[in-house]
Design a protein around this motif. Structure first.
Motif, mmCIF file in Angstrom:
data_model
loop_
_atom_site.group_PDB
_atom_site.id
_atom_site.type_symbol
_atom_site.label_atom_id
_atom_site.label_comp_id
_atom_site.label_asym_id
_atom_site.label_seq_id
_atom_site.Cartn_x
_atom_site.Cartn_y
_atom_site.Cartn_z
ATOM 1 N N GLY A 8 22.362 22.176 27.503
ATOM 2 C CA GLY A 8 21.239 22.607 26.738
ATOM 3 C C GLY A 8 21.152 23.879 26.050
ATOM 4 N N ASP A 9 20.029 24.413 25.739
ATOM 5 C CA ASP A 9 20.027 25.438 24.863
ATOM 6 C C ASP A 9 19.727 26.811 25.773
ATOM 7 O OD1 ASP A 9 19.571 27.429 22.811
ATOM 8 O OD2 ASP A 9 17.603 26.778 22.415
ATOM 9 N N LEU A 10 20.787 27.524 25.645
ATOM 10 C CA LEU A 10 20.815 28.766 26.685
ATOM 11 C C LEU A 10 19.780 29.677 26.379
ATOM 12 C CD1 LEU A 10 24.591 29.756 26.232
ATOM 13 C CD2 LEU A 10 23.314 28.918 28.542
ATOM 14 N N SER A 38 19.901 22.496 14.388
ATOM 15 C CA SER A 38 19.724 23.831 14.171
ATOM 16 C C SER A 38 20.298 24.940 15.086
ATOM 17 C CB SER A 38 18.206 24.006 13.467
ATOM 18 O OG SER A 38 17.108 24.063 14.605
ATOM 19 N N ASP A 39 20.059 24.487 16.298
ATOM 20 C CA ASP A 39 20.490 25.277 17.330
ATOM 21 C C ASP A 39 22.004 25.237 17.450
ATOM 22 O OD1 ASP A 39 17.852 25.975 18.532
ATOM 23 O OD2 ASP A 39 18.164 23.929 19.538
ATOM 24 N N ILE A 40 22.571 24.281 17.126
ATOM 25 C CA ILE A 40 24.132 23.982 17.269
ATOM 26 C C ILE A 40 24.592 24.737 15.947
ATOM 27 C CG2 ILE A 40 26.255 22.475 16.863
ATOM 28 C CD1 ILE A 40 24.557 20.461 18.141
ATOM 29 N N GLU A 41 23.940 24.739 14.682
ATOM 30 C CA GLU A 41 24.597 25.413 13.514
ATOM 31 C C GLU A 41 24.355 26.848 13.740
ATOM 32 O OE1 GLU A 41 22.331 25.935 9.359
ATOM 33 O OE2 GLU A 41 23.311 24.001 9.629
ATOM 34 N N ARG A 42 23.366 27.557 14.575
ATOM 35 C CA ARG A 42 23.092 28.915 14.691
ATOM 36 C C ARG A 42 24.136 29.500 15.588
ATOM 37 N NH1 ARG A 42 20.232 33.448 14.131
ATOM 38 N NH2 ARG A 42 20.440 32.617 11.942
ATOM 39 N N TYR A 43 24.586 28.793 16.601
ATOM 40 C CA TYR A 43 25.758 29.055 17.444
ATOM 41 C C TYR A 43 26.887 29.177 16.881
ATOM 42 C CZ TYR A 43 22.347 29.054 21.726
ATOM 43 O OH TYR A 43 21.339 29.037 22.596
ATOM 44 N N THR A 44 27.253 28.236 16.099
ATOM 45 C CA THR A 44 28.482 28.201 15.169
ATOM 46 C C THR A 44 28.629 29.279 14.239
ATOM 47 O OG1 THR A 44 28.413 25.658 15.402
ATOM 48 C CG2 THR A 44 29.866 26.774 14.076
ATOM 49 N N LYS A 53 29.044 20.772 15.336
ATOM 50 C CA LYS A 53 28.944 19.756 16.342
ATOM 51 C C LYS A 53 28.952 20.441 17.763
ATOM 52 C CE LYS A 53 33.512 17.912 16.623
ATOM 53 N NZ LYS A 53 34.277 16.519 16.792
ATOM 54 N N GLN A 54 28.071 19.886 18.319
ATOM 55 C CA GLN A 54 28.223 20.236 20.045
ATOM 56 C C GLN A 54 29.484 19.697 20.479
ATOM 57 O OE1 GLN A 54 25.060 18.916 22.398
ATOM 58 N NE2 GLN A 54 25.407 20.365 24.150
ATOM 59 N N VAL A 55 30.196 20.403 21.406
ATOM 60 C CA VAL A 55 31.296 20.012 21.946
ATOM 61 C C VAL A 55 31.338 20.198 23.613
ATOM 62 C CG1 VAL A 55 33.825 19.857 22.299
ATOM 63 C CG2 VAL A 55 32.635 20.346 20.053
ATOM 64 N N ILE A 56 31.198 18.995 24.388
ATOM 65 C CA ILE A 56 31.187 19.163 25.827
ATOM 66 C C ILE A 56 32.617 18.767 26.337
ATOM 67 C CG2 ILE A 56 29.923 18.341 27.877
ATOM 68 C CD1 ILE A 56 27.501 17.528 26.168
#
Length: 362
Positions: A96-98, A112-118, A164-167
């Motif tokens: 999830g979101d740290l 939007s969270d994924i975009e910001r971390y990227t 994109k999120q990558v797990i």
């Protein structure tokens, strides 16, 4: 009357302390004697990260650069395989979101969270590779990656092409590297810290763990498996020999928690409150409305072990590690009344049933 209640609580605490001392003495505390290689083979290492392409226009170097974030790991955790074809249970906060976790809240990563971390990963990469002076040139803070990213966005100097999120998942004893898809999560509004993943693989012979149908009981002995996190920024994903650690202990408390009142600062007052909650829940046998049930144990866990399995004496999954309790309270350190928290296997059964995932419940 109040004095009688306080005396009763003190007596209960003293009884539990005596139990702690006795069990620690006879079982050897957190020894490695209960290490089970078959169980450990189903416990996986998880990395939560992002990838994407971000374009940065640098007016100071007069250059436009497309930064490809191949993979940027943000945090690590643990999970365990529950089906032969690769369904995995972990904690929601592991994937999830740290930033929400820092506020003791549960939240999945939005687009939007994924975009910001990227964006932040790309800005960091650009600064490291092309312009180390960008922070000072923009007048932002090197201690706050957000400030530099925000400055570029506000000036129209940053654009995002894809994110994109990558797990990533490392399965013990298998050299192949896996990614996983987030299938579903528990209800974060009531503190259901559980997530269901699916390995992106065609394998159908992966080792699995049995899920216990029994309710955890106070003073029950437990074994916890997990991959301790590291303060290093280097990824552990490429390690060939990756084995989970084990921590042994027993169950001490049962309490109702939700995402807004979860508190990992356990002191003498909270011990009393947990005991009262335990008696209330045990006597009514009812789940407290708008909350989830958490269990405290003496088994010690650290950052990175979240999402790992809590095993009973028959090596069946009793629950999911949520987090370790770190406290400077001398009383708590001495008696180790609660060293980590977990959620019961009920939440595993619920999320798998909801998604038509067939697991072995015993």
């Amino acid at each position: 009357m109040k004095f009688k209640k306080l005396s009763l609580l003190i007596l209960v605490v003293l009884i539990i302390i005596a139990g702690v001392v006795a069990v620690q003495y006879f079982t050897g505390g957190n020894s490695q004697s209960n290490y089970n290689s078959q169980t450990a083979g189903s416990v996986v290492y998880i990395e939560n990260g992002v990838s994407g392409v971000v374009t940065i226009n640098d007016p100071f170097l007069n250059r436009t650069t497309a930064i490809t974030v191949i993979y940027y790991p943000m945090d690590t955790g643990t999970g365990f395989i529950v089906t032969n074809n690769g369904y995995i249970i972990t904690a929601l906060h592991v994937v999830g979101d740290l930033k929400a976790l820092d506020k003791q809240q549960l939240k999945i990563l939005s687009s939007s969270d994924i975009e910001r971390y990227t964006e932040m990963a790309a800005v960091k990469g650009y600064i490291d590779q092309y312009n180390p002076e960008l922070v000072s040139e923009l007048g932002t803070s090197s201690a706050d990656p957000n400030s530099t990213t925000n400055a570029l966005i506000q000036r129209g100097l940053l654009s995002v092409s894809s994110t994109k999120q990558v797990i990533k998942v490392k399965v013990p004893n298998i050299d192949q590297k896996f990614t996983a898809t987030l299938v579903d999560v528990g209800n974060p509004n009531i503190g259901e810290d559980v997530a269901l993943l699916k390995l992106n693989t065609n394998l159908n012979n992966l080792p699995t763990l049995n899920i216990s149908s029994k309710k955890p009981t106070i003073l029950e002995k437990v074994h916890m498996y997990g991959y301790p996190g590291s303060n290093s920024t280097n990824s552990s994903f490429n390690q060939q020999e990756l084995k989970p650690s084990i921590s042994n202990g027993f169950l001490t408390t049962e309490t109702a928690k939700n995402s807004t009142n979860s508190n990992n600062n356990f002191n003498i007052q909270s011990i009393f409150e947990n005991l009262v909650n335990w008696f209330t829940i045990s006597s009514t046998s009812q789940t407290v409305a708008n909350s989830s049930i958490y269990y405290g144990t003496t088994a010690e866990t650290t950052k990175g072990e979240s999402g790992g399995p809590v095993m009973d004496s028959q090596n069946n999954v009793l629950g999911i590690i949520i987090f370790g309790v770190e406290s400077s309270d001398l009383f708590k350190q001495q008696i180790k009344i609660t060293s980590s928290l977990f959620m019961s296997s009920d939440y595993i059964v619920q999320i798998c049933k909801k998604n038509n995932v067939s697991i072995n419940v015993v």
